[in-house]
Scaffold this motif. Structure first.
Motif, PDB file in Angstrom:
ATOM      1  N   ILE A 108     -14.366 -57.225  -9.892  1.00 48.99           N
ATOM      2  CA  ILE A 108     -13.708 -56.743  -8.681  1.00 48.99           C
ATOM      3  C   ILE A 108     -12.297 -57.318  -8.564  1.00 48.99           C
ATOM      4  O   ILE A 108     -11.336 -56.595  -8.284  1.00 48.99           O
ATOM      5  N   ILE A 109     -12.167 -58.608  -8.811  1.00 43.20           N
ATOM      6  CA  ILE A 109     -10.852 -59.233  -8.637  1.00 43.20           C
ATOM      7  C   ILE A 109      -9.860 -58.692  -9.680  1.00 43.20           C
ATOM      8  O   ILE A 109      -8.685 -58.474  -9.378  1.00 43.20           O
ATOM      9  N   ILE A 110     -10.347 -58.430 -10.883  1.00 45.34           N
ATOM     10  CA  ILE A 110      -9.455 -57.908 -11.927  1.00 45.34           C
ATOM     11  C   ILE A 110      -9.002 -56.485 -11.568  1.00 45.34           C
ATOM     12  O   ILE A 110      -7.823 -56.149 -11.668  1.00 45.34           O
ATOM     13  N   LEU A 111      -9.947 -55.669 -11.119  1.00 46.94           N
ATOM     14  CA  LEU A 111      -9.590 -54.301 -10.733  1.00 46.94           C
ATOM     15  C   LEU A 111      -8.635 -54.300  -9.544  1.00 46.94           C
ATOM     16  O   LEU A 111      -7.726 -53.471  -9.462  1.00 46.94           O
ATOM     17  N   PHE A 112      -8.826 -55.280  -8.652  1.00 44.65           N
ATOM     18  CA  PHE A 112      -7.916 -55.413  -7.530  1.00 44.65           C
ATOM     19  C   PHE A 112      -6.497 -55.722  -8.025  1.00 44.65           C
ATOM     20  O   PHE A 112      -5.516 -55.118  -7.571  1.00 44.65           O
ATOM     21  N   LEU A 113      -6.412 -56.628  -8.991  1.00 47.18           N
ATOM     22  CA  LEU A 113      -5.101 -56.973  -9.550  1.00 47.18           C
ATOM     23  C   LEU A 113      -4.445 -55.760 -10.208  1.00 47.18           C
ATOM     24  O   LEU A 113      -3.240 -55.541 -10.090  1.00 47.18           O
ATOM     25  N   VAL A 114      -5.259 -54.961 -10.908  1.00 46.93           N
ATOM     26  CA  VAL A 114      -4.726 -53.758 -11.560  1.00 46.93           C
ATOM     27  C   VAL A 114      -4.187 -52.789 -10.502  1.00 46.93           C
ATOM     28  O   VAL A 114      -3.097 -52.228 -10.652  1.00 46.93           O
ATOM     29  N   LEU A 115      -4.946 -52.637  -9.425  1.00 43.52           N
ATOM     30  CA  LEU A 115      -4.532 -51.724  -8.364  1.00 43.52           C
ATOM     31  C   LEU A 115      -3.210 -52.181  -7.748  1.00 43.52           C
ATOM     32  O   LEU A 115      -2.300 -51.374  -7.503  1.00 43.52           O
ATOM     33  N   VAL A 116      -3.105 -53.487  -7.512  1.00 40.50           N
ATOM     34  CA  VAL A 116      -1.857 -54.028  -6.964  1.00 40.50           C
ATOM     35  C   VAL A 116      -0.709 -53.764  -7.942  1.00 40.50           C
ATOM     36  O   VAL A 116       0.384 -53.360  -7.535  1.00 40.50           O
ATOM     37  N   THR A 117      -0.982 -53.966  -9.227  1.00 38.94           N
ATOM     38  CA  THR A 117       0.054 -53.714 -10.238  1.00 38.94           C
ATOM     39  C   THR A 117       0.530 -52.262 -10.178  1.00 38.94           C
ATOM     40  O   THR A 117       1.733 -51.994 -10.249  1.00 38.94           O
ATOM     41  N   GLN A 118      -0.415 -51.348 -10.033  1.00 41.50           N
ATOM     42  CA  GLN A 118      -0.076 -49.925  -9.936  1.00 41.50           C
ATOM     43  C   GLN A 118       0.841 -49.671  -8.726  1.00 41.50           C
ATOM     44  O   GLN A 118       1.837 -48.955  -8.835  1.00 41.50           O
ATOM     45  N   LEU A 119       0.461 -50.263  -7.581  1.00 48.97           N
ATOM     46  CA  LEU A 119       1.249 -50.072  -6.363  1.00 48.97           C
ATOM     47  C   LEU A 119       2.657 -50.647  -6.525  1.00 48.97           C
ATOM     48  O   LEU A 119       3.639 -50.035  -6.116  1.00 48.97           O
ATOM     49  N   VAL A 120       2.721 -51.828  -7.152  1.00 48.41           N
ATOM     50  CA  VAL A 120       4.022 -52.462  -7.372  1.00 48.41           C
ATOM     51  C   VAL A 120       4.878 -51.569  -8.266  1.00 48.41           C
ATOM     52  O   VAL A 120       6.066 -51.351  -8.000  1.00 48.41           O
ATOM     53  N   LEU A 121       4.255 -51.030  -9.307  1.00 47.04           N
ATOM     54  CA  LEU A 121       4.997 -50.176 -10.237  1.00 47.04           C
ATOM     55  C   LEU A 121       5.617 -48.983  -9.513  1.00 47.04           C
ATOM     56  O   LEU A 121       6.818 -48.709  -9.640  1.00 47.04           O
ATOM     57  N   ILE A 122       4.804 -48.270  -8.738  1.00 43.69           N
ATOM     58  CA  ILE A 122       5.301 -47.082  -8.044  1.00 43.69           C
ATOM     59  C   ILE A 122       6.419 -47.460  -7.072  1.00 43.69           C
ATOM     60  O   ILE A 122       7.467 -46.798  -7.011  1.00 43.69           O
ATOM     61  N   THR A 123       6.192 -48.572  -6.336  1.00 45.29           N
ATOM     62  CA  THR A 123       7.203 -49.029  -5.386  1.00 45.29           C
ATOM     63  C   THR A 123       8.515 -49.349  -6.106  1.00 45.29           C
ATOM     64  O   THR A 123       9.601 -48.920  -5.693  1.00 45.29           O
ATOM     65  N   GLU A 124       8.410 -50.105  -7.193  1.00 48.54           N
ATOM     66  CA  GLU A 124       9.600 -50.489  -7.926  1.00 48.54           C
ATOM     67  C   GLU A 124      10.273 -49.272  -8.567  1.00 48.54           C
ATOM     68  O   GLU A 124      11.502 -49.199  -8.645  1.00 48.54           O
ATOM     69  N   PHE A 125       9.450 -48.329  -9.006  1.00 46.83           N
ATOM     70  CA  PHE A 125       9.986 -47.113  -9.616  1.00 46.83           C
ATOM     71  C   PHE A 125      10.846 -46.345  -8.612  1.00 46.83           C
ATOM     72  O   PHE A 125      11.956 -45.898  -8.921  1.00 46.83           O
ATOM     73  N   ILE A 126      10.325 -46.232  -7.393  1.00 45.62           N
ATOM     74  CA  ILE A 126      11.059 -45.484  -6.360  1.00 45.62           C
ATOM     75  C   ILE A 126      12.331 -46.232  -5.950  1.00 45.62           C
ATOM     76  O   ILE A 126      13.424 -45.662  -5.888  1.00 45.62           O
ATOM     77  N   ILE A 127      12.184 -47.557  -5.695  1.00 44.87           N
ATOM     78  CA  ILE A 127      13.347 -48.330  -5.251  1.00 44.87           C
ATOM     79  C   ILE A 127      14.448 -48.323  -6.320  1.00 44.87           C
ATOM     80  O   ILE A 127      15.625 -48.061  -6.025  1.00 44.87           O
ATOM     81  N   THR A 128      14.050 -48.573  -7.567  1.00 46.24           N
ATOM     82  CA  THR A 128      15.054 -48.572  -8.643  1.00 46.24           C
ATOM     83  C   THR A 128      15.718 -47.210  -8.751  1.00 46.24           C
ATOM     84  O   THR A 128      16.947 -47.111  -8.899  1.00 46.24           O
ATOM     85  N   GLY A 129      14.928 -46.148  -8.664  1.00 43.75           N
ATOM     86  CA  GLY A 129      15.466 -44.795  -8.761  1.00 43.75           C
ATOM     87  C   GLY A 129      16.480 -44.508  -7.668  1.00 43.75           C
ATOM     88  O   GLY A 129      17.550 -43.948  -7.923  1.00 43.75           O
ATOM     89  N   LEU A 130      16.130 -44.938  -6.439  1.00 42.52           N
ATOM     90  CA  LEU A 130      17.051 -44.719  -5.322  1.00 42.52           C
ATOM     91  C   LEU A 130      18.337 -45.495  -5.534  1.00 42.52           C
ATOM     92  O   LEU A 130      19.430 -44.990  -5.298  1.00 42.52           O
TER      93      LEU A 130
END
Lengths: 245, 305
Positions: A108-130
């Motif tokens: 559970i904790i590992i999958l949680f970390l993966v999910l957070v990583t995914q969210l960070v990626l999308i957030t960073e992708f959008i911010i960098t793009g802007l």
């Protein structure tokens, strides 16, 4: 009990610079992706193409194919390293919680970390793009879809990686095996059997519509579920039987 | 109702073709301090790991508190505190955080953390990272972890291994103070008899996977028989005289001292008179008592010579 065990796993992740990994690895993927995107912008962006999706094809190339499978394997190894290093297994396993509960909490904790990583990626992708001045409208639905599908693909992968990390005492060996299998995804992603290959599934699941992706959603989800279930059952069973020497 | 807190029946662990532990029948009664002795590699840790379910036995059964470990794991392990082999810890966490993790798993009150820190005298170091602890401090933290759940059975595997004499003394005093206060049963393993000599009530000796002695420490002490050593100016002459008189072979040690196995006062007095009457000079008559350590070594040697 599972709730307590997950909380404990969370405590153990303190002071391991994990937040830095969580921020930097997706950011590097984004920056490499945007660098490629701006270098080959003329070729990539055709009429009617959305810049974001074309930039995504580049970012996801680094992230989905290389960074994510290695990172999820790293999370598994880290989680088991904390136990192997100071004899944590033998301490935990003489306490009331069962081995199945302990294994599940780690999952559970590992999958949680993966999910957070995914969210960070999308957030960073959008911010960098802007910040880089992308003009088109942000394809929210598409980004949400790759986030979820990528996460689901990694679930099956994590099931295999945790099984490996919990069986192999060394910290480096599972990571090395994982890196080797990740590199094989370069071949797999282009081939028919890529759909069955867990290390290639994240990149296929996260690819843009005009790239080689998963052949059908239902097919992908079924394969994914089968791999996840099989690897989890084998992982839990072999952990339950394991002698702690 | 079974009064044995620990009972194993023909417990075996086989690795490929060799037995690490063979037909182990341990019996530990309530309130005892059981010293589990054996040389390094004799199967102590393997046995303890089987008691706790860390490794699976090849054959035999383990009963703790009158219940099978397999079927009643949760219930049993709540009442057991254990320190197995080297202490277990998360080096990147503080002593307090380490205890907090175990406290959550055992579901005991948070106040108990301060209590055990106090018992093992780590209160001052509780906010230091455990990787900065000395070996003795890590060992004490391990004992604190074992005590956290107020166990009825405490299993300590070589708790003084690698400690300096002061550290060994400290841990020994700590362990000795426990059963009186809480009425708990303790199994403590060691490769040195002297370490548990002053605290154990029962002793089990394991060698090459076999339990070769199991009884109270008094029985072990009674095995430590004494001899009389006599130093004279001419040992060979004295030997012949005594052997002729008592019709008993007499040994000489490496320094040409006579070694007598009969040690009662009358006999020694008689021997002395005879030697003096034969114009021999008697320099010394002294008792040599073999230590418990010698007894321990003799038991292990005797079994496999």
């Amino acid at each position: 009990m599972i709730k307590t065990m997950v909380f404990i796993e969370f405590m153990k992740l303190r002071r391991q610079w994990l937040w830095a990994v969580l921020i930097i690895v997706p950011l590097v993927s984004c920056l490499l992706g945007y660098n490629n995107f701006f270098t080959y912008q003329d070729i990539l962006v055709q009429i009617d193409d959305n810049e974001w999706i074309e930039a995504w094809t580049q970012a996801s190339l680094f992230y989905g194919m290389i960074m994510l499978p290695i990172l999820s394997g790293f999370y598994c190894s880290l989680s088991c390293r904390n136990e192997n290093f100071g004899g944590g297994w033998k301490q935990m396993l003489v306490l009331p919680p069962s081995r199945v509960e302990i294994y599940t909490a780690k999952m559970i904790i590992i999958l949680f970390l993966v999910l957070v990583t995914q969210l960070v990626l999308i957030t960073e992708f959008i911010i960098t793009g802007l910040l880089l001045g992308l003009q088109d409208s942000i394809p929210w639905f598409f980004l949400f879809k790759v986030l979820v599908l990528g996460f689901l693909a990694v679930c099956a992968l994590v099931a295999i990686q945790l099984w490996m990390a919990s069986q192999i005492k060394s910290f480096v060996t599972p990571i090395a095996i994982n890196v080797a299998l990740t590199l094989l995804a370069f071949i797999a992603a282009g081939a028919e059997w890529g759909n069955y290959y867990p290390w290639a599934q994240p990149t296929l699941a996260m690819s843009a519509p005009d790239e080689v992706g998963i052949s059908s959603l239902l097919f992908f989800l079924s394969i994914n579920l089968v791999i996840f279930s099989l690897a989890t059952i084998i992982g839990v069973a072999s952990f339950d039987k394991k002698d702690i020497n | 109702m079974c009064s044995n807190i620990i009972e194993t029946v023909n417990l075996c662990k086989k690795y490929k073709t060799t037995y690490a532990v063979k037909d182990l029948n341990l019996q530990v009664k309530k309130g005892e301090i059981y010293g589990f002795l054996g040389p390094n590699g004799s199967g102590k840790t393997t046995s303890i790991k089987m008691l706790l379910g860390l490794i699976k036995a090849t054959a035999g059964s383990v009963t703790l508190f009158g219940k099978q470990l397999e079927s009643d794991r949760n219930h049993i392990l709540k009442k057991v505190g254990a320190l197995v082999e080297s202490p277990s810890y998360y080096g990147h966490l503080t002593g307090y955080e380490n205890l907090k993790i175990i406290q959550r798993m055992l579901n005991v009150s948070e106040k108990r953390i301060e209590e055990v820190l106090n018992i093992v005298r780590l209160t001052k170091a509780k906010n230091k990272l455990v990787k900065q602890y000395s070996l003795g401090m890590k060992q004490r933290l391990g004992i604190a972890i074992a005590l956290l759940g107020k166990p009825e059975l405490l299993i300590l595997d070589e708790p003084t291994n690698g400690l300096d004499p002061a550290g060994i003394h400290e841990i020994r005093d700590l362990i000795k103070s426990l059963p009186e206060t809480d009425g708990i049963t303790i199994l403590i393993s060691s490769h040195l008899l002297s370490e548990i000599d002053q605290m154990a009530t029962q002793v089990g000796i394991i060698s090459e996977g076999n339990l070769i002695f199991q009884d109270s420490i008094e029985v072990l002490r009674n095995k430590s028989d004494s001899q009389i050593r006599v130093r004279v100016n001419d040992a060979n002459k004295a030997k012949i005289i005594l052997e002729n008189k008592f019709d008993d072979s007499i040994q000489l040690d490496a320094n040409s001292n006579l070694i007598l196995n009969k040690t009662d006062d009358n006999h020694i007095s008689l021997v002395n008179n005879m030697l003096v009457d034969s114009n021999l000079s008697v320099y010394r008559i002294e008792e040599i008592k073999s230590s418990l350590e010698d007894v321990f070594l003799n038991i292990i040697k005797g079994e496999y010579s």
